[in-house]
Design an enzyme around this catalytic site. Structure first.
Site, PDB file in Angstrom:
ATOM      1  N   GLU A 107      -5.401  -9.146   0.347  1.00 21.63           N
ATOM      2  CA  GLU A 107      -5.843  -8.994   1.568  1.00 21.63           C
ATOM      3  C   GLU A 107      -7.295  -8.956   1.542  1.00 21.63           C
ATOM      4  O   GLU A 107      -7.998  -7.906   0.940  1.00 21.63           O
ATOM      5  CB  GLU A 107      -5.140  -8.053   2.599  1.00 21.63           C
ATOM      6  CG  GLU A 107      -3.645  -7.998   2.808  1.00 21.63           C
ATOM      7  CD  GLU A 107      -3.049  -6.774   3.457  1.00 21.63           C
ATOM      8  OE1 GLU A 107      -3.910  -6.121   4.038  1.00 21.63           O
ATOM      9  OE2 GLU A 107      -1.967  -6.840   3.512  1.00 21.63           O
ATOM     10  N   GLU A 135       0.773  -1.123   0.011  1.00 20.68           N
ATOM     11  CA  GLU A 135      -0.128  -0.003  -0.174  1.00 20.68           C
ATOM     12  C   GLU A 135       0.807   1.292   0.017  1.00 20.68           C
ATOM     13  O   GLU A 135       0.598   2.427   0.621  1.00 20.68           O
ATOM     14  CB  GLU A 135      -1.122   0.015   1.169  1.00 20.68           C
ATOM     15  CG  GLU A 135      -1.937  -1.205   1.279  1.00 20.68           C
ATOM     16  CD  GLU A 135      -3.008  -1.079   2.246  1.00 20.68           C
ATOM     17  OE1 GLU A 135      -2.756  -0.232   3.103  1.00 20.68           O
ATOM     18  OE2 GLU A 135      -4.067  -1.975   2.105  1.00 20.68           O
TER      19      GLU A 135
END
Length: 526
Positions: free
Chosen positions: A293, A146
């Site tokens: 995820e 991220e």
């Protein structure tokens, strides 16, 4: 088709070559065949989309289990795909020869060095990938985590790091087997509903546009982290809990994209389709989405996070597994697999933040299940029940000829006592290959002590926590014994005999088994 045919010719030729003129085999020949099988199979797998569930393994724990404990747990739960947040050498060594497919990661704190130096990237690949492949089945490299949303100042280094790592893979002749990508938070997608109007944050175009072109050229996926729990929590009641948990909705409660008239029954699909539409907005339509995820916390602050509980975690992850493994796809791409990794294997008690941050695990640090997944009717991969109440059953939709072949093996060389499957005996009815195979598979699985790989049968068997016993037919695992004929167990394909070599039967049956499995897999895929 030509590449596939050439692959099969090579494999069959290698199988034939294992036998020498004098009927003996050399270790070198066996090694060559093994290497060809491993590398060619990995290459073949990348030519097709597969539906699978993987699990993330974090280490923010006050007591991290030993790598051997982790791999034992993975095998007991039939977890065949994992993502590591680093490239820990001890963990990679423990994964050798397990067959588990592994995503290794470049931690964010290593991004600076790799993004500034081709040589540093080459050293990273040499140490963390080339030194372990193919004994460790590394399939992808996740570059950072991220980065665009959590480390915007490092964004200019992301693409150089990706390219340098790809260059190193090419130089090591590993780019055919290992893909390079980077996981993104779904927050980089703006106006995500309706999905057809979604687009990426335009300020990220200098990174995203070349990244998407890179993914196109290499066949790598867009890695996306999707968290319906947070979407639900932030919506202040706008998103219904059932919509976040994959629970069935009446038609009038489904979310409809007015532009496409596509109906959405869950947040997960809507976010994945938003990513597809956002890529299409940038004229990219052939990059698959991989969800790196997703999950649901099983515990949290009772007053601030009442929906972080075991029941909701069980519901979300069980429904997620069923949704992914049934290859439901999304409304925009029905029937297209969305490989997905659950966050996460263990609870992480040292993770900062709200109370729920510590409780996303399927297990606690001691390997005790946080809750039992309910997977009836799904493509069962996980059975997080360590009380021996797991069963091996025939996979729904499995090819009947392959089931019959596996049943014949179990009742023959597998030494399962299949007398109860004959007419007039307790397990004769229902008289179907599926039901008889389920009995035989389960008896073999328990007879072999539920060991790793004993519930596979060339991919037509899966582990479940649902007891398949019915009427007078009681299956091993429910007050039942392991029903194997005799005292000796069927040899595995890895068994050896005394001395320095193998007998012709050992190697020949091994090669024939692998070749047959691959041939059948190719036929099914075609």
């Amino acid at each position: 088709m030509k590449k596939l045919s050439f692959f099969l010719i090579l494999l069959l030729a290698a199988a034939a070559a294992v036998r020498g003129d004098d009927g003996t085999h050399t270790d070198l020949a066996c090694a060559l065949v093994s290497t060809l099988i491993v590398q060619s199979t990995v290459s073949l797998l990348y030519q097709f989309d597969w539906a699978y569930i993987g699990v993330n393994i974090g280490t923010a724990m006050s007591s991290v289990p030993a790598p051997s404990q982790i791999t034992t747990l993975l095998r007991s739960q039939n977890i065949r795909h994992i993502r590591l947040y680093d490239a820990d050498q001890a963990m990679l060594s423990a994964l050798a020869n397990t067959g588990i497919r592994v995503i290794v990661s470049v931690p964010n704190d290593q991004l600076l060095g790799i993004g500034q130096s081709n040589a540093t990237a080459a050293r990273w690949i040499a140490r963390n990938v080339a030194a372990h492949f193919p004994l460790v089945n590394i399939t992808a490299i996740a570059v950072g985590s991220e980065v665009l949303s959590t480390l915007p100042n490092a964004a200019p280094l992301l693409m150089p790091a990706v390219r340098y790592l790809q260059n190193a893979l090419v130089a090591a002749a590993l780019d055919r087997y290992i893909k390079v990508s980077t996981p993104h938070s779904s927050s980089i997608i703006l106006d995500s509903f309706p999905p057809s109007q979604a687009f990426f944050n335009r300020s990220l175009d200098p990174v995203l546009v070349p990244l998407l072109k890179f993914l196109q050229s290499t066949g790598a996926p867009l890695m996306l982290n999707v968290y319906p729990y947070y979407d639900y929590m932030r919506s202040n009641g706008v998103i219904p809990l059932d919509y976040a948990l994959f629970r069935p909705l009446p038609p009038n409660k489904e979310a409809v994209d007015a532009n496409t008239l596509l109906h959405y029954t869950n947040v997960f699909d809507a976010v994945v389709d938003a990513a597809y539409f956002a890529m299409a907005y940038l004229n990219v339509t052939n990059v698959p989405v991989m969800v790196t995820e997703t999950g649901w916390p099983h515990k949290g602050d009772a007053s601030a996070e009442p929906d972080a509980n075991a029941d909701n975690a069980d519901t979300y992850n069980s429904n997620l597994i069923r949704h992914v493994m049934n290859v439901t796809g999304t409304p925009k791409h029905p029937g297209v697999a969305v490989p997905t990794y659950i966050y996460e294997l263990y609870d992480e008690d040292t993770r900062p933040g709200t109370a729920s941050e510590k409780y996303w695990g399927l297990f606690d640090m001691n390997g005790v299940p946080a809750y039992a997944l309910h997977l009836t009717g799904s493509g069962v991969l996980l059975a997080n029940d360590t009380t021996n109440q797991t069963y091996c059953v025939a996979r729904d939709g499995a090819d009947e000829k392959m089931l019959q072949a596996a049943l014949d093996w179990a009742c023959g060389p597998g030494k399962v006592d299949c007398s109860v499957l004959t007419q007039g005996q307790p397990c004769y009815d229902p008289d179907t290959v599926q039901d008889h195979a389920t009995y035989a598979f389960n008896a073999y699985y328990h007879g072999m002590g539920m060991g790793s790989g004993t519930c596979y049968f060339s991919g037509v068997a899966v582990i479940t926590t649902t007891d398949p016993s019915h009427g007078p037919c009681v299956y091993s695992g429910k007050n039942g014994s392991a029903l194997l004929n005799g005292t000796s167990l069927a040899p595995s394909t890895n068994s050896t005999v005394s001395g320095s070599g193998r007998t012709f039967g050992d190697v020949s049956s091994f090669v024939r088994s692998v070749v047959t499995t691959l041939l059948l897999s190719v036929v099914v895929l075609l």
